[in-house]
Structure formats: C-alpha cells, structure tokens
Design a protein around this motif. Structure first.
Motif, PDB file in Angstrom:
ATOM      1  N   LEU A 166      20.088  11.832   6.840  1.00 55.28           N
ATOM      2  CA  LEU A 166      18.974  11.052   6.311  1.00 55.28           C
ATOM      3  C   LEU A 166      18.268  11.817   5.215  1.00 55.28           C
ATOM      4  CD1 LEU A 166      17.390   9.186   9.288  1.00 55.28           C
ATOM      5  CD2 LEU A 166      18.646   8.288   7.368  1.00 55.28           C
ATOM      6  N   ASN A 167      18.062  13.097   5.446  1.00 49.26           N
ATOM      7  CA  ASN A 167      17.411  13.903   4.425  1.00 49.26           C
ATOM      8  C   ASN A 167      18.186  13.858   3.124  1.00 49.26           C
ATOM      9  OD1 ASN A 167      15.063  14.691   5.449  1.00 49.26           O
ATOM     10  ND2 ASN A 167      15.719  16.720   6.114  1.00 49.26           N
ATOM     11  N   ARG A 168      19.513  13.935   3.262  1.00 52.00           N
ATOM     12  CA  ARG A 168      20.318  13.897   2.052  1.00 52.00           C
ATOM     13  C   ARG A 168      20.308  12.526   1.430  1.00 52.00           C
ATOM     14  NH1 ARG A 168      25.843  16.700   2.194  1.00 52.00           N
ATOM     15  NH2 ARG A 168      26.269  15.070   0.674  1.00 52.00           N
ATOM     16  N   LEU A 169      20.358  11.527   2.292  1.00 48.95           N
ATOM     17  CA  LEU A 169      20.381  10.156   1.797  1.00 48.95           C
ATOM     18  C   LEU A 169      19.102   9.830   1.047  1.00 48.95           C
ATOM     19  CD1 LEU A 169      21.920   7.951   4.602  1.00 48.95           C
ATOM     20  CD2 LEU A 169      22.818   8.401   2.332  1.00 48.95           C
ATOM     21  N   TRP A 170      17.992  10.351   1.593  1.00 51.93           N
ATOM     22  CA  TRP A 170      16.702   9.992   1.002  1.00 51.93           C
ATOM     23  C   TRP A 170      16.303  10.880  -0.153  1.00 51.93           C
ATOM     24  CZ3 TRP A 170      14.018   5.658   1.634  1.00 51.93           C
ATOM     25  CH2 TRP A 170      14.372   4.847   2.711  1.00 51.93           C
ATOM     26  N   GLU A 200      20.391   0.803  -3.720  1.00 46.77           N
ATOM     27  CA  GLU A 200      18.955   0.611  -3.578  1.00 46.77           C
ATOM     28  C   GLU A 200      18.187   1.606  -4.436  1.00 46.77           C
ATOM     29  OE1 GLU A 200      21.053   0.366  -1.146  1.00 46.77           O
ATOM     30  OE2 GLU A 200      20.451  -1.214   0.263  1.00 46.77           O
ATOM     31  N   PHE A 201      18.668   2.840  -4.408  1.00 44.14           N
ATOM     32  CA  PHE A 201      17.960   3.871  -5.168  1.00 44.14           C
ATOM     33  C   PHE A 201      18.186   3.694  -6.659  1.00 44.14           C
ATOM     34  CE2 PHE A 201      18.299   6.452  -1.126  1.00 44.14           C
ATOM     35  CZ  PHE A 201      17.033   6.085  -0.747  1.00 44.14           C
ATOM     36  N   ARG A 206      15.819   2.282 -11.651  1.00 43.25           N
ATOM     37  CA  ARG A 206      15.798   1.417 -12.820  1.00 43.25           C
ATOM     38  C   ARG A 206      14.417   0.771 -12.972  1.00 43.25           C
ATOM     39  NH1 ARG A 206      20.031  -2.204 -11.745  1.00 43.25           N
ATOM     40  NH2 ARG A 206      21.304  -0.345 -11.458  1.00 43.25           N
ATOM     41  N   ALA A 207      13.903   0.265 -11.844  1.00 48.40           N
ATOM     42  CA  ALA A 207      12.595  -0.396 -11.875  1.00 48.40           C
ATOM     43  C   ALA A 207      11.510   0.570 -12.335  1.00 48.40           C
ATOM     44  CB  ALA A 207      12.264  -0.946 -10.501  1.00 48.40           C
TER      45      ALA A 207
END
Lengths: 428, 225
Positions: A166-170, A200-201, A206-207
């Motif tokens: 999760l840490n890596r994913l986030w 998602e990221f 982009r946003a």
C-alpha cells in the motif's frame, strides 16, 4: 485517519471475527469427530464384555488400565438406559510420579463414559466404561494451536505485505500531495508530470496539472491586468500633477482656494503612491527585479535613518539603535523600499514623543515602536489594503515588505509586547 | 535654455511648455515620432525631454539618432516605465537623466537645469546667483564670499529653489525631491517649514537678501532677478 489505517482496521476486525468463528466451528468439529471415535472405542469395549459374558457366563475380571476403567454394579433389572456421558476419569498416579502426595494418589481428568447393562445368569448389572479424554483433548488443543498460529502468522504477513504494497501503491498520491502543498501560484515552478502505471493516479496528476496551470494562467492574467491598469493610470496622474503645478503659478489664491489645492495635491500624491505600490508589487511577484548584489545592510540602514532624521525630530521621537555589521545579498532598490516602509510605519503609527528602537544583529533586524496600546491582527496586517482607520498609507506597505522579504528568503513577522509593536526580519 | 519637449500626451506637453516658457526659456514641442525626428535633425537644443513611449515609434531611436550624429544636446528621458532595465538602457545609450512619470514640473526643471548646467559650463562648477556663489563640486555656498554652512538637505533645497526661481514650488514637490517618493508622510510637511526657516536664517545672517517666500500655504517661491 489515513486510508491505510482505516483499511487495516476494517481488515483486521473482519479477519479476527472470521477467525474466531472458524476457530469455534473447527473446535466443535474436531471434538465431535474425536468423541465419535471415543464412542466407537467404548462400543468395542462393550461388545467385548458382552462377548465375554456370553462365552463365560460371568463378568470379566476388572484390571487396572491407564486409560480405561470398567465398573460393574448390580442394579434392578431393566433400570439402566444405555447412554454416552461426559464424565470425570480418575487417573491414578504411579508410585514414582513426582506429584504424588499425602492422601492424593491421582487426579481427575475429563472422560467419556458409556453406561450399559448386562445380564449374567439372573443378575442384572450396570456397566460403566470410562475412558480418559486427555489425549484427545491434547490432540484438539495441539491442532487448534497450530491452526491459530498459522492464522496469526498469515495475518501478520498480510499486514506487513499490505503495509509495504500500500505504501508503494500510494506513493504517487503522496508525491502529488506534496507538490500541491508546495505549490505557489506566484512561482514559476511547474508541478512535474508523474510517472505511474496506475490510472487513478494518472488521472489525478492530470487534473492537478490542468488545475494549477489554469490557476497560474488566471493569476498571471490578473497581474497583467493590474500592471496595465496601473501603467495606464500613470499618464493621467502625470497630467493632473503637472496641471496642478501650473495652476499654482497663477498667483493670488485666497485661503480657501489654497486649502483645496493642498488637498488636491495630497490626494494626487496618494493616488500616485498607491499606483506605484501596485506596480512594484507586481514586479516583485514576477521576480522582475533581479540584479542582486552584496549590500552592507548596516550602512544602508544608517543612510535610511539619516534620511528620516527630520521626521523623527518633527514628531519628537526618541530613536535608539544598535547596529552590527551585516551583509545581505539582495536588490538594493528593494532593500531600500523595505527599510523605508518599515521605518515610516514605525513613525506613522507612533505618537508624539514616542520611541523607536532598531536593532540589527547577524541573525535579525528588529524594529519596534510605541503606538496605540493594542495588538494588531497578526496575519491580517500583511494582506493587501489592510490598514487601520487612522492610517494615511496605501495599505500596501507591509504587503510589499513581506513580498520583498520572501524574495530574499527572509521572514517578516509581527509581535506586540506592550507598549511596543515589533517587526522582525530574520535572515536565513 | 532652449528646450525640446517630445511628449505625445497633449496635457502634459502643454504644462511643460508653459512652465519652461514662463521661466524665460525657449521651448519647442513635438507630439509624435516623425515631428520629433524632423526637429532634432534640423535644430540643436540645450536639452531634449524625451518620452520614450511614443505611439508611432520607439523614443529610444530618437536618442540613438542624436548620439549617432554626435549632437551635443542633453537628453532627459521621461517614462512611465519605472523599470531598472529601461533606466540603464537609456543611460547607457547616452541619456543624461531618467525621470519617471508622474513628476512635479519643478522636479523636471531642476533636473533639466542640472543637465544644461553641466553641458554649458563645461567643467566649471560655479553657479552664480546675485550675491550667492555655489560651488557645485565642493557643495559649498558663499554669500559675498562669506561661506555659509548648510546641511546636505538645505543645500539640495537651495539648488532646487534656484532652478525654479520665480515659481511656486509645492510642499509635495519639495518633500519628494528631498526624501524621495518612497516617503509618504502625507499631509504632514511641517518639517519642510523648519528647513526653509533654517536656510533663510543662515543666508540672511551671511548678508544675503531674503529670497524665499511662503506662497499661500501651498508651497514656497524663490524670488529674485
């Protein structure tokens, strides 16, 4: 609460509940299977007794055994109902058992019993066969503990893996967050494009990119507008100014007229200063004033103090200063404006016969002045057009001062320690 | 002095022309790039007041033309742009001074006088006015050869007055000249009064005439022939 913690908490609670349920069911199932097995053993034993009785027409001899006790008790005919019971099994200790003590030669253990009956000749006997359940219970316990440990171990491994993954994913998320936190609309620094495989990221990035670019564009637009508007104002102000200068050459004004002219002069000069301040602010924010040099801040400060000499005297201000040598790397023009702003503030908001203290050290410049015995709203005073009702200033002086400080990586802060209003510039 | 005012804003041009003419100078004007170019190529001036933001062309080109042809005219740039780059650019091209809009006419006059003085006296650094002798290099003032000790600001103020003799100079203009426009002690010019009082006292004690007069509470006037 962080997403990760929330996720972990839900995860943990469900796992523990499911594990508890499984544990109970598991325990019950194993107990049931082993009990069944015990019952089968008891059946076999019963059958053996029946066989023996049938063959020999007498009760079998009872002998002591470590895991089985058989008792025969005479009973009224047909008074015994065949049933399995959970009972106690009295286990005798051997003579060499270290736990053997006075009046105690054994202990009770959980046991499984079978009550049955047999008729030998014309005598009716109740049979009680009891087997110790210690071993099966031990077995259950061992199986149970092994299972629990495996589950716990699994949980731990899951937790660690979750945490790592999760840490890596986030990570991209936190990096975007960090960029946003550092985002400064006046900066020229762009938010970097993020290298991530997660959709998602990517979308978030982009946003954020689009949003910040738009914010910067709008801000720039606004600044350009301010700059253009101020520039366009300069010429009419110049015309008014020159016409006033021409008008006062035309002699013979009465007192009322000269009062009006004086007021006009005052208003035009205020308008001009306000306009100049706006232009200056835009310039500082655009970092258009770059030519930095090493400045002897002490000398500059002494010059400024000398500049204000007459005004100090005019207001009967007691000025004390202690200055140490300090060199700063800055734009001279801006440094002058900064000092002039702070000192003129100290004068303007002072009362007749008040005090001004200026102290320059290697770390900081502190300018404190007496004035209204009331703390100013700490952060508000640095915002544009904030000014006290009595102030004749443009309301931009402190905004400009702080901008200049930020430009040079100094910090400018305000404090009130009765009776002094204190402005501190910290060099970093 | 013979002055050329190149300024596209009519109101400002007229004011400058009037102010300078009334002080006894010859003042010509040009409202656009073409007429300005024509004038500087035909006539010589003691000082050219040049607005660099002209609608038809860049005022800097006028400055370049003057310098390329080795014309000795003094040049004072008037600009709405208070940017250091422009200022340095103008001065590097050979302009003598740079004044940012808006300005007081008295300030403009003082600057132009300084430029012309430097050009015409050609190294001589004495400014004579009746019984006053001012050594511009040593920054010393004498009345009938008797030295008068003036402070730095009093000296600057005296020069300012002499450049604008016969004109009413507003208190605002004086304050901005002496303290710069960064100092906004709005509507509180009492400290100017004490400066003026000191100058008058010192000059009169040394035997000078009393030249400085208060003008209707708006400013002061340096009178004298």
């Amino acid at each position: 609460m962080r997403l990760f913690a929330k996720y972990n908490r839900v995860n943990l609670i469900t796992t523990v509940i499911i594990m508890l349920f499984t544990g109970i069911i598991y325990y019950q199932a194993i107990s049931w299977i082993l009990n069944n097995q015990k019952d089968n053993d008891l059946n076999v034993e019963e059958q053996e007794i029946f066989n023996y009785v049938k063959l020999n027409q007498r009760l079998p001899q009872i002998f002591e055994s470590n895991d089985q006790q058989i008792t025969f008790t005479p009973a009224k005919p047909n008074s015994v109902k065949r049933e399995y019971i959970n009972t106690m099994y009295f286990k005798k200790w051997n003579d060499d058992n270290g736990r053997r003590r006075h009046k105690r030669d054994g202990e009770f253990e959980a046991g499984r019993g079978l009550i049955s009956s047999v008729t030998v000749g014309d005598k009716y006997y109740k049979i009680l066969v009891v087997e110790s359940k210690v071993e099966t219970e031990d077995l259950i316990r061992i199986i149970f503990f092994i299972t629990i440990s495996v589950i716990l171990f699994l949980l731990l491994v899951l937790l660690v893996i979750n945490r790592l993954i999760l840490n890596r994913l986030w990570k991209p998320f936190y990096s975007i967050m960090n960029e946003l936190r550092l985002f400064n609309i006046t900066d020229n620094k762009e938010i970097p494009k993020l290298d991530t495989a997660i959709d998602e990221f990517k979308e978030l990035n982009r946003a954020v990119l689009v949003m910040t670019a738009k914010a910067k564009y709008d801000y720039k637009d606004l600044k350009t507008f301010t700059e253009n508007a101020s520039h366009e104002l300069l010429t009419p102000i110049a015309v008014i100014n020159s016409k006033l200068d021409t008008l006062i050459q035309t002699e013979n004004f009465n007192e009322r007229q000269s009062k009006i002219l004086n007021d006009l002069y005052g208003a035009v000069s205020r308008l001009n200063r306000l306009n100049q301040s706006l232009l200056l602010l835009v310039k500082i924010e655009n970092r258009l004033l770059r030519d930095q040099e090493t400045i002897n801040f002490r000398e500059l400060l002494e010059e400024m103090i000398a500049q204000f000499e007459e005004i100090f005297q005019d207001k009967n201000l007691k000025v004390t200063y202690t200055l140490t040598n300090k060199e700063i790397y800055a734009t001279r023009y801006l440094a002058e404006i900064l000092l002039s702003n702070l000192i003129s503030n100290a004068i303007r908001h002072n009362y007749n016969g008040g005090e001004i203290n200026i102290s320059l050290t290697n770390e900081s410049l502190v300018i404190s002045n007496t004035g209204e015995d009331l703390s100013l709203p700490d952060e508000k005073i640095f915002t544009r057009f904030h000014k006290s009702s009595a102030s004749e200033g443009s309301g931009l002086g402190l905004t400009i001062s702080r901008q200049i400080c930020e430009n040079f990586n100094f910090s400018l802060n305000y404090q009130f320690q009765s009776p002094f209003h204190i402005f501190t510039i910290e060099f970093k | 002095m013979k002055i050329l005012v190149i300024e596209d804003e009519e109101g400002l041009r007229e004011s400058i022309e009037e102010y300078f003419s009334e002080a006894g100078n010859i003042c010509e004007t040009a409202g656009g790039y073409q007429s300005a170019m024509a004038k500087i190529n035909l006539y010589r001036y003691d000082c050219v007041l040049l607005d660099i933001t002209l609608p038809e062309g860049n005022g800097m080109n006028i400055l370049k033309t003057l310098k390329e042809n080795n014309h000795p005219d003094g040049v004072l740039i008037i600009s709405a742009k208070n940017s250091l780059d422009d200022r340095l650019n103008g001065l590097n091209l050979g302009a003598d001074d740079y004044l940012v809009k808006p300005f007081h006419l008295s300030e403009l006059m003082a600057r132009v006088s300084a430029i012309v003085r430097r050009k015409t006296f050609n190294g001589s650094n004495l400014l004579l006015f009746n019984e006053l002798t001012i050594d511009l290099l040593a920054k010393e003032v004498k009345v009938h050869d008797m030295p008068v000790k003036l402070t730095r600001k009093e000296y600057a103020l005296l020069l300012y007055f002499i450049a604008n003799k016969g004109k009413v100079v507003s208190k605002n203009a004086i304050a901005e000249h002496l303290w710069g426009d960064g100092i906004d002690m709005a509507n509180n010019f009492d400290f100017i009064y004490s400066h003026i009082k000191n100058i008058r006292k010192k000059l009169m004690e040394a035997g000078s005439n009393d030249y400085i007069q208060a003008a209707y509470g708006m400013g002061y006037k340096f009178t004298g022939q």
